[in-house]
Design a protein around this motif. Structure first.
Motif, mmCIF file in Angstrom:
data_model
loop_
_atom_site.group_PDB
_atom_site.id
_atom_site.type_symbol
_atom_site.label_atom_id
_atom_site.label_comp_id
_atom_site.label_asym_id
_atom_site.label_seq_id
_atom_site.Cartn_x
_atom_site.Cartn_y
_atom_site.Cartn_z
ATOM 1 N N ARG A 8 0.837 -1.206 0.000
ATOM 2 C CA ARG A 8 0.000 0.000 0.000
ATOM 3 C C ARG A 8 0.874 1.259 0.000
ATOM 4 N NH1 ARG A 8 0.720 -1.868 4.909
ATOM 5 N NH2 ARG A 8 1.037 -0.506 6.690
ATOM 6 N N VAL A 9 0.223 2.389 -0.266
ATOM 7 C CA VAL A 9 0.866 3.701 -0.190
ATOM 8 C C VAL A 9 0.689 4.221 1.233
ATOM 9 C CG1 VAL A 9 0.767 6.077 -1.044
ATOM 10 C CG2 VAL A 9 0.431 4.174 -2.616
ATOM 11 N N ILE A 10 1.713 4.915 1.750
ATOM 12 C CA ILE A 10 1.672 5.446 3.115
ATOM 13 C C ILE A 10 1.921 6.947 3.078
ATOM 14 C CG2 ILE A 10 2.752 5.411 5.389
ATOM 15 C CD1 ILE A 10 3.702 2.598 4.772
ATOM 16 N N ASN A 11 1.129 7.696 3.836
ATOM 17 C CA ASN A 11 1.330 9.134 4.015
ATOM 18 C C ASN A 11 1.036 9.449 5.478
ATOM 19 O OD1 ASN A 11 1.729 11.822 3.691
ATOM 20 N ND2 ASN A 11 -0.136 12.197 2.519
ATOM 21 N N ILE A 12 2.077 9.693 6.268
ATOM 22 C CA ILE A 12 1.939 9.888 7.708
ATOM 23 C C ILE A 12 2.509 11.255 8.097
ATOM 24 C CG2 ILE A 12 2.731 9.094 9.975
ATOM 25 C CD1 ILE A 12 2.994 6.312 8.782
ATOM 26 N N THR A 13 1.791 11.963 8.955
ATOM 27 C CA THR A 13 2.312 13.178 9.582
ATOM 28 C C THR A 13 2.118 13.030 11.079
ATOM 29 O OG1 THR A 13 1.794 14.540 7.667
ATOM 30 C CG2 THR A 13 2.134 15.687 9.740
ATOM 31 N N GLU A 18 3.164 11.958 19.187
ATOM 32 C CA GLU A 18 2.627 10.881 18.370
ATOM 33 C C GLU A 18 3.747 9.949 17.913
ATOM 34 O OE1 GLU A 18 -1.374 12.574 16.334
ATOM 35 O OE2 GLU A 18 0.487 13.098 15.328
ATOM 36 N N SER A 19 3.382 8.682 17.652
ATOM 37 C CA SER A 19 4.351 7.676 17.229
ATOM 38 C C SER A 19 3.794 6.867 16.068
ATOM 39 C CB SER A 19 4.646 6.691 18.370
ATOM 40 O OG SER A 19 5.178 7.351 19.470
#
Length: 86
Positions: A8-13, A18-19
């Motif tokens: 899958r594609v991941i986009n995390i901020t 946060e962890s």
């Protein structure tokens, strides 16, 4: 020999306190932007003297890796997740 299969594609901020954790059966590849006050696998990232930006570039994160934000600012990761196939 293990192989990688696109998942899958991941986009995390991540912002304050946060962890994110890479699952043990995955590898993440992408671009990571880290500001001061962050850590990767317990290694604290400190800024240079010119800006808050510490690291920006292509990275591979192995299964079990942790990324944590512990002060103001943010961490961004954009990339893809691969499942490890035995």
């Amino acid at each position: 020999m293990a192989k990688l299969k696109f998942d899958r594609v991941i986009n995390i901020t991540l912002t304050n306190e946060e962890s994110a954790y890479v699952p043990r059966d995955e590898v993440w590849k992408g671009t990571l932007v880290i500001e001061k006050g962050s850590e990767i696998n317990g290694l604290i990232i400190l800024p240079d003297n010119t800006s808050n930006l510490c690291l920006q570039g292509s990275i591979t994160l192995g299964g079990g890796c942790s990324i944590r934000r512990f002060s103001s600012g943010k961490i961004s990761f954009t990339g893809v997740a691969f499942k490890v196939i035995s």
